[in-house]
Design an enzyme around this catalytic site. Sequence first.
Site, short mmCIF file in Angstrom:
data_model
loop_
_atom_site.label_atom_id
_atom_site.label_comp_id
_atom_site.label_asym_id
_atom_site.label_seq_id
_atom_site.Cartn_x
_atom_site.Cartn_y
_atom_site.Cartn_z
N THR A 118 1.29 -1.36 -0.29
CA THR A 118 -0.19 0.43 0.27
C THR A 118 1.09 0.72 0.27
OG1 THR A 118 -1.68 1.05 1.34
CG2 THR A 118 -0.20 -0.66 2.94
N TYR A 142 -1.42 0.14 10.28
CA TYR A 142 -1.69 -0.65 8.40
C TYR A 142 -0.65 -0.77 7.97
CZ TYR A 142 -3.17 -1.47 4.08
OH TYR A 142 -3.18 -1.73 3.07
#
Length: 328
Positions: A118, A142
């Site tokens: 990501t 995350y």
Amino acid sequence: MSETVLVTGGAGYIGSHACKALRSAGYTPVTFDNLSTGWEAAVKFGPFEQGDLLDRARLDEVFQKHRPVAVMHFAAFSQVGESMQDPGKYWRNNVIGSLTLVEAAVAAGCLNFVFSSTCATYGDQDNVVLDENTPQFPINSYGASKKAIEDILVNFEQAYGLKSVIFRYFNVAGCDPDAEVGEFHQPETHLIPLMLDAIAGKRDALTIFGTDYETPDGTCIRDYVHVCDLVDAHVLGLKWLEGDKGSRVFNLGTGSGFSVREVVDESRAVTNMEVPIVEGARRAGDCTKLVSGSERAVTELGWRPERSTLPLMIADAWKWHQTGHYDK
Ligand code: UDP
């Protein structure tokens, strides 16, 4: 017989689209998913093996049974806010789960690995075009968990020759234009599906999170990529590995940014319906602008993100919104 690819998270939004793309490319996608956030009804293009990444014995069994030529690893928790409230959930599932998977893959002799990472690994670098050489300083659990998995893959290549293609996603949007699979999160937190819910009267309004950013219209800018283009890149990544080209990192974005207001305006145009909006406060953790430096995937993989225009992404998402939900 076609070659098999193990798709973790194949019952989720991106994983289910990847299974469809793999099937079209002549592979058999085997979905490995614990259904914690995915939907069994989304597994339509190959066998389903229910299981948890933390369960090494179950993973070994699935590798033995299907003998995949590669792994595509999508299964992960992916909500930034939740990751800050419950970091252990992210480190355990995302990092320890991935480590278990990588160890099982190496033990089974399956040494081609495609990983969904990501742009959250870059952290808060407002107003910077982010390319693959931008230093990574994740600011949430995350992003940190995904960065840790990238590091694991580097070390496992050094030790065991595991080859990986790492894709760092920007904002994934849209759905399969045939609406066979789509985007369906419970709870939903993403801009486009929430807006379509508001248009359809399933929620009162879309709240715009912040109108005082330093952007032309005051709202945040993001780089949206169509999920079908995104998963096409994964098939190209698989072929890259099969062609023995070595491990590589690719951003997946288009290099164009759109503000929240631009997305709202385009949704009004595409659906020909009013978008009820409320202007609200900024959401904690949001960057002003995240736009990908996206040349590498285009020049090296030959990636052509042709569906990644706002009208197409919204039209495809709207079609799915009107025709299919897994709980019905
Ligand atoms: N956003 C918004 N209202 C919402 C959800 C999102 O204004 O109800 C904004 C959010 O602040 C961001 C953009 O839309 O600027 C995309 O958010 P999303 O959660 O879809 O993806 P993210 O960029 O957080 O990965």
